[in-house]
Design a protein around this motif. Sequence first.
Motif, PDB file in Angstrom:
ATOM      1  N   TRP A 315       0.849  -1.183   0.000  1.00 51.64           N
ATOM      2  CA  TRP A 315       0.000   0.000   0.000  1.00 51.64           C
ATOM      3  C   TRP A 315       0.893   1.244   0.000  1.00 51.64           C
ATOM      4  O   TRP A 315       2.101   1.146  -0.091  1.00 51.64           O
ATOM      5  N   SER A 398       2.704   2.842  -4.488  1.00 56.28           N
ATOM      6  CA  SER A 398       1.322   2.409  -4.612  1.00 56.28           C
ATOM      7  C   SER A 398       0.406   3.575  -4.277  1.00 56.28           C
ATOM      8  O   SER A 398       0.764   4.453  -3.483  1.00 56.28           O
ATOM      9  N   LYS A 400      -2.636   2.916  -3.046  1.00 58.45           N
ATOM     10  CA  LYS A 400      -3.630   2.341  -2.137  1.00 58.45           C
ATOM     11  C   LYS A 400      -3.557   3.045  -0.790  1.00 58.45           C
ATOM     12  O   LYS A 400      -2.518   2.993  -0.114  1.00 58.45           O
ATOM     13  N   PRO A 402      -3.837   3.264   2.943  1.00 59.17           N
ATOM     14  CA  PRO A 402      -3.835   2.176   3.931  1.00 59.17           C
ATOM     15  C   PRO A 402      -5.141   2.017   4.693  1.00 59.17           C
ATOM     16  O   PRO A 402      -5.616   0.886   4.889  1.00 59.17           O
ATOM     17  N   HIS A 405      -7.865  -0.134   3.209  1.00 62.09           N
ATOM     18  CA  HIS A 405      -7.604  -1.554   2.944  1.00 62.09           C
ATOM     19  C   HIS A 405      -7.358  -2.359   4.217  1.00 62.09           C
ATOM     20  O   HIS A 405      -6.968  -3.534   4.127  1.00 62.09           O
ATOM     21  N   ASN A 438      -3.348  -8.887  -4.325  1.00 63.92           N
ATOM     22  CA  ASN A 438      -2.453  -7.907  -3.695  1.00 63.92           C
ATOM     23  C   ASN A 438      -1.004  -8.255  -4.023  1.00 63.92           C
ATOM     24  O   ASN A 438      -0.245  -8.698  -3.155  1.00 63.92           O
TER      25      ASN A 438
END
Length: 596
Positions: A315, A398, A400, A402, A405, A438
Amino acid sequence: MASIPPLRRLVFLALLALACSREPERPPVIILSIDTLRADRLARMPNLERFAADAITFDSAWTHAPLTLPAHASLMTGLLPPEHGVRDNAGFRLGAKLPTIATMLRARGYATGGAVSAYVLRRDSGIASGFDVFDDAIEFVEGAPTGSLHRRGSITIANALRWLDGQTEKPPFLFVHLFEPHTPYEPTYDADVLAADRLAGEFFDELRARKLYDDALIVVLSDHGEGLNDHGEEEHGILLYREALQVPLLVKLPRNARKATRAGEPVQLIDVLPTIAQLTQATPPPNLRGRSLLDKPIARALYGETLYPRIHLGWSELRSIVRAPHHLIDGPKPELYRLAADPRETRNIRENERRAFAQLRGDLAAMPQAVASPTINAEEAKKLVALGYLTSISSTRSDKNPRDHLHELDARKEIAALMARHDFASAATKLEALLARNPGWSDLRDDLGLAYERLNRLPDAEGVYREAIRATPELAQEVALSLAGVLLRQGKLDEAAQHARVAAERSTQPKAARLMLAEIQALRRDLNGALEILRQIEPPYPPRYHFLLGDVLGSLGRTGEAIRAFETELRVAPRDTEAKRRLALLYRIREGVGAR
């Protein structure tokens, strides 16, 4: 003196008392670090409350990383993580040439001793730089997460006090680290908070009994806090909210007037080193970003970071800036909070206070390497290139966020339960599916490689570990040890030795890596070379150390020494049937020699 503010007056009086004493510039210095202690738990700790009656309590103290090793590296060096280079508990080591509190005070004529309760602070991490004696005798348990390896604080304190009792020639600097209340809780976080408080109280009582308490400069702090699901994170390391970054910080000055004082201005862990330098008249390292906690407060930006989400989970990393009254958490979805008005950080005001957001973003850009994506250094990259993993220094990023997720961690808990039941086939199937969703989640590759090993799917395990090194070069030293073991089991001795050497340099298990190198030498029939490597390994010894030592000594015909090694192995691992068999054989050999 009526015009001097209360805190400044207390500092002035303390410094005046130092000036009148026999050795004013070298008081005993003691740092007590209580791992994972949230700042909001101080009010529940009666012994620390008693200590606070003698101390300055900093009500807005902040760490620089919600991880034990990076935070302590900042404490010891007075540098931010991008400056000292320790960005995670695994795969990083504090450079031996960096000045620390211990090296500074040793140069000032202090005896320096440390005692720690967590494996991640072992001397091989570099955190022991400058200490004459550093007690880190914490057993490594194969298969256990390194973050969970610890010993009880009562043992650490007892060892620290024994060292303290032997210091009669020089003033002491003592660093004591307690693991309570870090997970695993016994049985709850708050129960462990009280346990840590009891240990701290007993420690202070022992200092009083030794007539050290009143004369000493004593700093009590924590490296980071704990999530406790305030924002969805149970523990720490992933998010940068207040519960993880704000820490207790209390400073008892030498020969204090026993008057409680509170300071509300934001301060940080890198301020501890210049404070100690001021009170001991030691020479601090140059170009420090921190300031003495006793200096007049100024408006400034305090930096924090976590690279754990990127390195371990695939992430985005997160960064933090605290500049009163705001706190910025920067990542894919930046968040801005007003600390006093919203202490639990529930209302993101980024859109409402764009000027403040822009200022803190500017503060972040001014921090060292604050924007650049972290990567491995050129020397480490060169070694990986030689092994065929990299063609150049690289690092992935990334987008993403955190917090969005965190729910995916539940799937890993299910897998951990399967692994604990030794249902490695089911665990491998679930891991394969989760990793497909992932691909940046490096920890999943560790788990999958282990599952393949337990299923004796060694070529598959080898492939997973090789891909893990390519995907996350920062953790190459950690994965290299697992890969070396798989290569060894397949008889690929040269490749196994190459990877074991990588692991021996900077992994969390350097002794296990050296033990593997010794085993490889023994398999090559270079018994003297194997014995030389074994003799260089210092206690506490890794698992199977005495077994291999006995095997090598027996093959060299040194039967008596081999017997003693196997007897030691059986005291450590009494159910080791192979050790029993070889020891029985050695007994028969010795009896046969005696009969002749």
